[in-house]
Design a protein around this motif. Structure first.
Motif, PDB file in Angstrom:
ATOM      1  N   GLU A 254      -3.135   3.898  -2.496  1.00  0.00           N
ATOM      2  CA  GLU A 254      -3.358   2.757  -3.381  1.00  0.00           C
ATOM      3  C   GLU A 254      -2.372   1.651  -3.137  1.00  0.00           C
ATOM      4  OE1 GLU A 254      -3.445   4.671  -7.208  1.00  0.00           O
ATOM      5  OE2 GLU A 254      -1.303   4.806  -7.254  1.00  0.00           O
TER       6      GLU A 254
ATOM      7  N   LYS B 162      -7.139   5.517   4.223  1.00  0.00           N
ATOM      8  CA  LYS B 162      -8.193   5.669   3.226  1.00  0.00           C
ATOM      9  C   LYS B 162      -9.277   6.633   3.706  1.00  0.00           C
ATOM     10  CE  LYS B 162      -7.667   1.554   0.425  1.00  0.00           C
ATOM     11  NZ  LYS B 162      -7.662   2.215  -0.880  1.00  0.00           N
TER      12      LYS B 162
ATOM     13  N   GLU C 270      -7.952   9.923   3.003  1.00  0.00           N
ATOM     14  CA  GLU C 270      -8.032  10.168   1.556  1.00  0.00           C
ATOM     15  C   GLU C 270      -9.417  10.690   1.168  1.00  0.00           C
ATOM     16  OE1 GLU C 270      -7.196   7.765  -2.602  1.00  0.00           O
ATOM     17  OE2 GLU C 270      -7.989   6.633  -0.894  1.00  0.00           O
TER      18      GLU C 270
ATOM     19  N   MET D 293       0.853  -1.169   0.000  1.00  0.00           N
ATOM     20  CA  MET D 293       0.000   0.000   0.000  1.00  0.00           C
ATOM     21  C   MET D 293       0.899   1.233   0.000  1.00  0.00           C
ATOM     22  SD  MET D 293      -3.453   0.791   0.175  1.00  0.00           S
ATOM     23  CE  MET D 293      -3.917  -0.837  -0.247  1.00  0.00           C
ATOM     24  N   HIS D 294       0.513   2.234  -0.774  1.00  0.00           N
ATOM     25  CA  HIS D 294       1.296   3.464  -0.907  1.00  0.00           C
ATOM     26  C   HIS D 294       0.395   4.676  -0.662  1.00  0.00           C
ATOM     27  CE1 HIS D 294       4.303   6.234  -2.441  1.00  0.00           C
ATOM     28  NE2 HIS D 294       3.397   6.760  -3.229  1.00  0.00           N
TER      29      HIS D 294
ATOM     30  N   THR E 191      -3.735  10.356  -2.157  1.00  0.00           N
ATOM     31  CA  THR E 191      -3.956   9.111  -2.889  1.00  0.00           C
ATOM     32  C   THR E 191      -3.407   7.969  -2.044  1.00  0.00           C
ATOM     33  OG1 THR E 191      -3.646  10.268  -4.990  1.00  0.00           O
ATOM     34  CG2 THR E 191      -3.497   7.854  -5.030  1.00  0.00           C
TER      35      THR E 191
END
Length: 62
Positions: free
Chosen positions: A62, A48, A51, A1-2, A60
């Motif tokens: 993802e 998230k 985000e 995950m980034h 972001t």
């Protein structure tokens, strides 16, 4: 995950480190930066949340 913060878009509201201090922090320029990669399910969920909560969509994950 980034995780990544677009510093050109960021307005420095400080919401992301409030929601996920494990991943986000405020930089010296007053804008947010991703300081770490979200790894556990709990931290990914918090990242998230940051985000989708960002008022200018500068994050972001993802």
């Amino acid at each position: 995950m980034h995780a990544e913060v677009d510093k050109d878009t960021c307005i420095g509201c400080g919401l992301c480190p409030t929601l996920c201090e494990e991943v986000f922090e405020m930089d010296d320029d007053g804008k947010a930066v991703a300081k770490a990669e979200p790894s556990s399910d709990d931290i990914i969920a918090k990242a998230k949340d940051a985000e989708v909560s960002c008022p200018v969509n500068a994050i972001t994950v993802e």
